[in-house]
Design an enzyme around this catalytic site. Structure first.
Site, mmCIF file in Angstrom:
data_model
loop_
_atom_site.group_PDB
_atom_site.id
_atom_site.type_symbol
_atom_site.label_atom_id
_atom_site.label_comp_id
_atom_site.label_asym_id
_atom_site.label_seq_id
_atom_site.Cartn_x
_atom_site.Cartn_y
_atom_site.Cartn_z
ATOM 1 N N GLU A 62 -28.678 -118.693 33.589
ATOM 2 C CA GLU A 62 -29.553 -117.564 33.247
ATOM 3 C C GLU A 62 -28.989 -116.318 33.909
ATOM 4 O O GLU A 62 -28.846 -116.282 35.127
ATOM 5 C CB GLU A 62 -31.009 -117.781 33.705
ATOM 6 C CG GLU A 62 -31.780 -118.805 32.898
ATOM 7 C CD GLU A 62 -33.270 -118.821 33.234
ATOM 8 O OE1 GLU A 62 -33.816 -117.744 33.562
ATOM 9 O OE2 GLU A 62 -33.877 -119.900 33.181
ATOM 10 N N GLU A 119 -35.606 -124.070 37.769
ATOM 11 C CA GLU A 119 -36.162 -123.242 38.857
ATOM 12 C C GLU A 119 -37.249 -123.977 39.640
ATOM 13 O O GLU A 119 -38.341 -123.457 39.870
ATOM 14 C CB GLU A 119 -36.698 -121.925 38.281
ATOM 15 C CG GLU A 119 -35.601 -121.058 37.697
ATOM 16 C CD GLU A 119 -36.074 -119.687 37.229
ATOM 17 O OE1 GLU A 119 -37.299 -119.418 37.255
ATOM 18 O OE2 GLU A 119 -35.223 -118.877 36.822
#
Length: 505
Positions: free
Chosen positions: A293, A174
């Protein structure tokens, strides 16, 4: 008035062979995922390494093929060298992502031992937040090089003679997020990921690399982030990551169960960007997707913020311990159906996470491990969703919700297991009021008969499980019949269904 849906299934309507890694999961050094989750010396079920056998058995039942490690946000301050060598010499560190205390009692070698015990591979993430190219290369050398070099010999000196041979590596986590330590602009990350990927593949050309995609679809740089970063990394990476979590903060179940449509759009958008970069590069390879995720996550937001703001630096604090409802299980099932429908490009996916932290498995500190509601659709998909994904031709009534239009009352997909000569239909009836009769024309699956119909349903959409009671658990359905090539099933309102068919001997 009875509602109906129709579906046509044919062996020739192939989407793709399903990569078993879409049923992967995730263990991060966060909350009680590691300590008191997979590892608790002194627990009645602990093995000689301190790993909880009760947890291992539940993981093995899920047949989890790959586990992402060690993060997540944790990885952006991970100093891997601290996690290897004699445990008594490992430093205790302030873990900045989750404002916790990391003891490093469990590290790379211990985790590799655990994954081997549960039959899973590792998807290892490298720190491109606060570290970079050299550290990623050193970790790869430590894990994968046989011997005769600084870091491979260091591994051997730590009692691990054979290399771990980890074949899947994430280039950070991320990196577009302002919450991420060492976050980057698209250009900054693209250049760093390119240089790291290039160097890592010189060390081990057999590895596969995952480039960071956007943290979620609400990021202001989505989907330009993917376009910019992949223009740098295309030649050296194999996958781009996707992350997505959903919640029902407005307590609107009908709208909540439509959110899998948003996931579907997310996947299609990223595929388009990947193919644009391929065309621009005059490339020959597809960049596939690693949805590493995904889950429902919202139940404990307030408690987690309070813990991190007001009681930081605890060892293994209870964080992100969402207790999942029946409606959460339905959405998880819908998300799994979405992955199967995109099996041609979604090759890996990691339910985040596996134990205690937004997880299908929970543990009591000195007590049992138990199954959350979301355990069951994950179990069924992993167990019966292996083989060839078939494109269903589905006709269903539709409804609109607050945020979505033309939401099908039934969502479904089929999987053909050629080796076992079985056909499995996964179907969710997301109509909250009415049963729906699903009629399937199974075409050239001649001579197939019903093996079983598994149903997950509950009158209370907010019902949860616990260590003492499994309120939400699957049961046998008895409203499916096969007449030649026609399969008819009554799908109860708000239900997850697994219809298994096999060839008669």
């Amino acid at each position: 008035m009875q509602k109906y849906a129709k579906m046509v299934i044919d062996k020739d309507f192939r989407i793709s062979e399903i990569d078993k890694r879409i049923y992967g999961s995730f263990i991060e050094h966060l909350g009680r995922a590691v300590y008191e989750g997979i590892y608790q010396p002194g627990h009645p079920s602990a093995d000689e390494n301190g790993f909880r056998r009760d947890v291992m058995e539940l993981v093995k039942d899920l047949n989890v093929p790959i586990v992402r490690y060690p993060g997540g946000n944790f990885v952006s301050s991970f100093v891997w060298e601290d996690s290897v060598g004699p445990v008594e010499l490992r430093p205790r560190r302030l873990e900045l992502a989750w404002r916790s205390l990391e003891t490093n009692e469990i590290g790379v070698n211990e985790f590799a031992k655990w994954t081997k015990a549960v039959g899973a591979d590792i998807m290892m993430a490298v720190n491109l937040g606060t570290r970079g190219v050299a550290d990623a290369c050193n970790l790869l050398e430590y894990c994968n090089h046989p011997s005769g070099t600084k870091y491979s010999d260091l591994r051997i000196s730590h009692g691990v003679k054979e290399p771990h041979n980890i074949k899947t590596w994430c280039l950070g986590n991320e990196m577009d997020g302002k919450w991420q330590l060492g976050s980057k602009t698209p250009e900054e990350y693209g250049r760093l990921a390119y240089e790291t990927a290039k160097a890592m593949k010189l060390i081990d050309p057999t590895i596969e690399l995952v480039s960071c995609g956007s943290s979620n679809t609400d990021m202001p740089t989505f989907p330009q982030w993917e376009a910019t970063t992949l223009e740098h990394t295309y030649e050296h990476v194999d996958y781009v990551s996707l992350h997505q979590y959903f919640g029902n903060r407005d307590n609107d179940t009908e709208n909540f169960l439509a959110r899998s449509m948003e996931m579907d759009h997310f996947i299609k958008t990223v595929i388009s960007v990947c193919d644009f970069v391929k065309a621009k590069k005059r490339g020959k390879k597809n960049i596939n997707l690693s949805f590493d995720e995904w889950n429902v996550w919202f139940h404990t937001d307030a408690e987690d913020k309070d813990t991190m703001d007001n009681r930081p630096w605890q060892q293994a604090p209870a964080l992100l311990e969402d207790h999942y409802t029946f409606e959460d299980a339905l959405l998880v099932g819908l998300m799994l159906i979405t992955f199967i429908k995109h099996a041609d490009r979604v090759k890996m996916a990691c339910l985040a996470q596996l134990v205690n932290v937004i997880a299908p498995i929970m543990t009591e500190t000195n007590g049992p491990a138990w199954k959350q509601t979301i355990y069951y659709p994950y179990l069924h998909a992993s167990k019966f969703g292996r083989g060839i994904a078939l494109q269903p031709v589905l006709s269903s009534s539709k409804h609109d919700t607050k945020e979505y239009t033309d939401v099908t009352d039934v969502d479904s997909v089929a999987v053909y297991n050629e080796e076992a000569d079985e056909l499995t239909i996964f179907a969710v009836n997301r109509d909250l009021k009415d049963d729906i009769v699903l009629t399937c024309d199974i075409g050239n699956f001649e001579g197939y008969s019903l093996i079983e119909h598994i149903v997950l349903e509950c009158d209370d959409m907010k019902a949860t499980n616990s260590a003492v009671q499994q309120v939400v658990a699957p049961k046998a359905g008895n409203e499916t019949k096969v007449d030649g090539r026609i399969v008819t099933s009554n799908l109860h309102k708000a239900s997850w269904n697994v219809i298994r068919l096999g060839k008669r001997a």
